[in-house]
Design an enzyme around this catalytic site. Structure first.
Site, PDB file in Angstrom:
ATOM      1  N   ASP A 159      25.613 -16.770 -46.243  1.00  9.52           N
ATOM      2  CA  ASP A 159      27.060 -16.543 -46.317  1.00  9.52           C
ATOM      3  C   ASP A 159      27.804 -17.837 -46.020  1.00  9.52           C
ATOM      4  O   ASP A 159      27.271 -18.722 -45.353  1.00  9.52           O
ATOM      5  CB  ASP A 159      27.486 -15.500 -45.263  1.00  9.52           C
ATOM      6  CG  ASP A 159      27.116 -14.074 -45.649  1.00  9.52           C
ATOM      7  OD1 ASP A 159      26.671 -13.848 -46.786  1.00  9.52           O
ATOM      8  OD2 ASP A 159      27.284 -13.183 -44.790  1.00  9.52           O
ATOM      9  N   ARG A 210      26.796 -16.955 -54.838  1.00  9.16           N
ATOM     10  CA  ARG A 210      27.739 -15.834 -54.760  1.00  9.16           C
ATOM     11  C   ARG A 210      29.118 -16.491 -54.796  1.00  9.16           C
ATOM     12  O   ARG A 210      29.394 -17.402 -54.014  1.00  9.16           O
ATOM     13  CB  ARG A 210      27.595 -15.043 -53.459  1.00  9.16           C
ATOM     14  CG  ARG A 210      28.710 -13.978 -53.302  1.00  9.16           C
ATOM     15  CD  ARG A 210      28.772 -13.415 -51.893  1.00  9.16           C
ATOM     16  NE  ARG A 210      27.557 -12.700 -51.557  1.00  9.16           N
ATOM     17  CZ  ARG A 210      27.089 -12.617 -50.309  1.00  9.16           C
ATOM     18  NH1 ARG A 210      27.721 -13.204 -49.306  1.00  9.16           N
ATOM     19  NH2 ARG A 210      25.991 -11.945 -50.063  1.00  9.16           N
TER      20      ARG A 210
HETATM   21  P1  FDA Z   1      41.502  -8.887 -53.103  1.00  7.11           P
HETATM   22  O1  FDA Z   1      41.537  -9.221 -51.660  1.00  7.11           O
HETATM   23  O2  FDA Z   1      42.686  -9.243 -53.938  1.00  7.11           O
HETATM   24  O3  FDA Z   1      41.165  -7.374 -53.239  1.00  7.11           O
HETATM   25  C1  FDA Z   1      41.261  -6.679 -54.465  1.00  7.11           C
HETATM   26  C2  FDA Z   1      41.394  -5.202 -54.161  1.00  7.11           C
HETATM   27  O4  FDA Z   1      40.194  -4.732 -53.532  1.00  7.11           O
HETATM   28  C3  FDA Z   1      42.497  -4.901 -53.123  1.00  7.11           C
HETATM   29  O5  FDA Z   1      43.715  -4.711 -53.754  1.00  7.11           O
HETATM   30  C4  FDA Z   1      41.973  -3.652 -52.450  1.00  7.11           C
HETATM   31  O6  FDA Z   1      42.250  -2.533 -53.260  1.00  7.11           O
HETATM   32  C5  FDA Z   1      40.479  -3.848 -52.458  1.00  7.11           C
HETATM   33  N1  FDA Z   1      39.949  -4.418 -51.212  1.00  7.11           N
HETATM   34  C6  FDA Z   1      39.541  -5.690 -51.009  1.00  7.11           C
HETATM   35  N2  FDA Z   1      39.020  -5.830 -49.743  1.00  7.11           N
HETATM   36  C7  FDA Z   1      39.126  -4.621 -49.151  1.00  7.11           C
HETATM   37  C8  FDA Z   1      38.772  -4.093 -47.867  1.00  7.11           C
HETATM   38  N3  FDA Z   1      38.177  -4.834 -46.927  1.00  7.11           N
HETATM   39  N4  FDA Z   1      39.020  -2.779 -47.623  1.00  7.11           N
HETATM   40  C9  FDA Z   1      39.588  -1.995 -48.561  1.00  7.11           C
HETATM   41  N5  FDA Z   1      39.936  -2.419 -49.784  1.00  7.11           N
HETATM   42  C10 FDA Z   1      39.730  -3.709 -50.074  1.00  7.11           C
HETATM   43  N6  FDA Z   1      34.044 -14.175 -47.893  1.00  7.11           N
HETATM   44  C11 FDA Z   1      33.706 -15.340 -47.306  1.00  7.11           C
HETATM   45  O7  FDA Z   1      34.577 -16.116 -46.905  1.00  7.11           O
HETATM   46  N7  FDA Z   1      32.389 -15.670 -47.147  1.00  7.11           N
HETATM   47  C12 FDA Z   1      31.379 -14.865 -47.594  1.00  7.11           C
HETATM   48  O8  FDA Z   1      30.204 -15.212 -47.445  1.00  7.11           O
HETATM   49  C13 FDA Z   1      31.737 -13.640 -48.217  1.00  7.11           C
HETATM   50  N8  FDA Z   1      30.791 -12.771 -48.689  1.00  7.11           N
HETATM   51  C14 FDA Z   1      31.168 -11.694 -49.452  1.00  7.11           C
HETATM   52  C15 FDA Z   1      30.204 -10.887 -50.060  1.00  7.11           C
HETATM   53  C16 FDA Z   1      30.574  -9.878 -50.928  1.00  7.11           C
HETATM   54  C17 FDA Z   1      29.523  -9.061 -51.615  1.00  7.11           C
HETATM   55  C18 FDA Z   1      31.970  -9.629 -51.172  1.00  7.11           C
HETATM   56  C19 FDA Z   1      32.408  -8.580 -52.145  1.00  7.11           C
HETATM   57  C20 FDA Z   1      32.922 -10.373 -50.526  1.00  7.11           C
HETATM   58  C21 FDA Z   1      32.541 -11.401 -49.658  1.00  7.11           C
HETATM   59  N9  FDA Z   1      33.484 -12.158 -48.986  1.00  7.11           N
HETATM   60  C22 FDA Z   1      33.098 -13.320 -48.365  1.00  7.11           C
HETATM   61  C23 FDA Z   1      34.877 -11.676 -48.888  1.00  7.11           C
HETATM   62  C24 FDA Z   1      35.745 -12.211 -49.996  1.00  7.11           C
HETATM   63  O9  FDA Z   1      35.931 -13.588 -49.805  1.00  7.11           O
HETATM   64  C25 FDA Z   1      37.125 -11.521 -50.011  1.00  7.11           C
HETATM   65  O10 FDA Z   1      37.782 -11.711 -48.825  1.00  7.11           O
HETATM   66  C26 FDA Z   1      37.096 -10.035 -50.276  1.00  7.11           C
HETATM   67  O11 FDA Z   1      36.099  -9.721 -51.206  1.00  7.11           O
HETATM   68  C27 FDA Z   1      38.431  -9.572 -50.818  1.00  7.11           C
HETATM   69  O12 FDA Z   1      38.750 -10.300 -51.997  1.00  7.11           O
HETATM   70  P2  FDA Z   1      38.742  -9.652 -53.468  1.00  7.11           P
HETATM   71  O13 FDA Z   1      38.154 -10.651 -54.394  1.00  7.11           O
HETATM   72  O14 FDA Z   1      38.095  -8.339 -53.440  1.00  7.11           O
HETATM   73  O15 FDA Z   1      40.285  -9.595 -53.832  1.00  7.11           O
END
Ligand code: FDA
Length: 299
Positions: free
Chosen positions: A125, A175
């Site tokens: 990560d 990732r």
């Molecule tokens: P965005 O934040 O715009 O979310 C899109 C939509 O998804 C939101 O409108 C909401 O509906 C939904 N959503 C998102 N997060 C939610 C939550 N927690 N609860 C409920 N609904 C939610 N970051 C990092 O800095 N280092 C890392 O190693 C990782 N590893 C990682 C692994 C995996 C498999 C994922 C999916 C994510 C990560 N992340 C991460 C976190 C990532 O950086 C990010 O903060 C979150 O995925 C939210 O960003 P989105 O791209 O989903 O967009």
């Protein structure tokens, strides 16, 4: 942080632990490895893969870091014994990166070696920016000895495109996520569109290089754009997968899975769910908004 977010953070931080536990359950497989195994089995039954993460509080001593490594080794053995379709995700600081870089290297080497013996994979990560360089350095050293590991890149960081240009030459398994920590505007994009633009720019660069990428997002806009790019480039399914967090946008998760794309869910478990949830909350107050909505059932 907006005024609204500040209020939500303040409210959620003052909620009793039992209440926080009710909504945290949605995002965590449970306190024990057995619970994580059961959860992963339900995902696997749907054809969905997992990456398992042992939750832990911040590490202050080498003994604690060794303990984290032992737990991760146990997860690898358990995945093997239960024939789960899963790998592991680890946080470098949990393995001692903030204490001693060489020590962390030795610790993670042991994990990657064990994973190799079991035909498995370790995802490193990415944490906040004080660890970005150290994590890439660690990854590059490990990559000299092993192939069964990958790293995370964060689209909100302005440096990421340049990092990817270098990492592409190492046959990197990525990732790609937006990034969850609060970073300075000097080094990170703050605007939603700028982050999305960088995400797609970085994704395209990785896909063109032929390296494997986990497209980790719940953002439907990005998922649609990724679908379009994959079709445009006529990419085969062994070049990418989609990844999501446990408990988030399960409707979208199931759709992507039904569309025939590989989907992997990040499955955290462990006794440290409370500090983990609170730390996440402070790091990214937007999560407080999701929690608030889930408690009060707002749409
Ligand atoms: P965005 O934040 O715009 O979310 C899109 C939509 O998804 C939101 O409108 C909401 O509906 C939904 N959503 C998102 N997060 C939610 C939550 N927690 N609860 C409920 N609904 C939610 N970051 C990092 O800095 N280092 C890392 O190693 C990782 N590893 C990682 C692994 C995996 C498999 C994922 C999916 C994510 C990560 N992340 C991460 C976190 C990532 O950086 C990010 O903060 C979150 O995925 C939210 O960003 P989105 O791209 O989903 O967009």
């Amino acid at each position: 942080m907006s005024f609204f977010n500040k209020i939500i953070v303040a409210i959620v931080q003052r909620l009793p632990k039992t209440i926080v536990g009710i909504f945290s359950k949605k995002y965590i497989a449970g306190e024990t490895l057995d619970e994580a195994v059961e959860y992963v089995k339900t995902l696997n039954a749907k054809g969905i893969f997992a990456t398992i993460d042992v939750l832990g509080e911040s590490i202050k001593t080498k003994e604690e870091a060794v303990d984290s490594k032992k737990k991760a080794l146990q997860v690898l053995d358990t995945i093997n014994e239960n024939k789960l379709k899963a790998n592991i995700s680890i946080k470098p600081t949990q393995m001692g990166l903030s204490i001693d870089e060489n020590f962390a290297f030795e610790q993670i080497s042991e994990l990657v070696e064990k994973a190799k013996q079991l035909n498995n994979f370790v995802r490193i990560d990415m944490e906040d920016s004080p660890y970005t360089d150290k994590t890439f350095k660690l990854y590059k050293r490990l990559k000299g000895n092993y192939d069964n590991l990958g790293v995370v890149v964060q689209a909100y960081l302005k440096r990421t495109y340049d990092d990817v240009v270098v990492l592409n030459k190492l046959d990197t398994n990525y990732r790609l996520c937006k990034g969850i920590y609060i970073e300075s505007p000097n080094i990170a994009y703050k605007n939603k569109k700028a982050i999305r633009d960088n995400y797609m720019n970085v994704l395209e660069t990785i896909l063109k290089s032929g390296n494997y990428v986990g497209i980790a997002t719940h953002d439907e806009f990005l998922i649609n754009a990724a679908y379009k790019k994959i079709k445009e480039m006529n990419l085969s399914n062994d070049k990418f997968e989609f990844q999501m967090l446990l408990g988030v946008r399960e409707d979208l998760r199931d759709k992507i899975n039904a569309d025939g794309y590989k989907m992997r869910i990040y499955v955290p478990f462990g006794k440290d769910w409370y500090p983990y949830s609170m730390r996440r909350l402070k790091e990214n107050p937007e999560i407080a908004g999701y929690i608030f909505k889930s408690i009060f059932n707002f749409k």
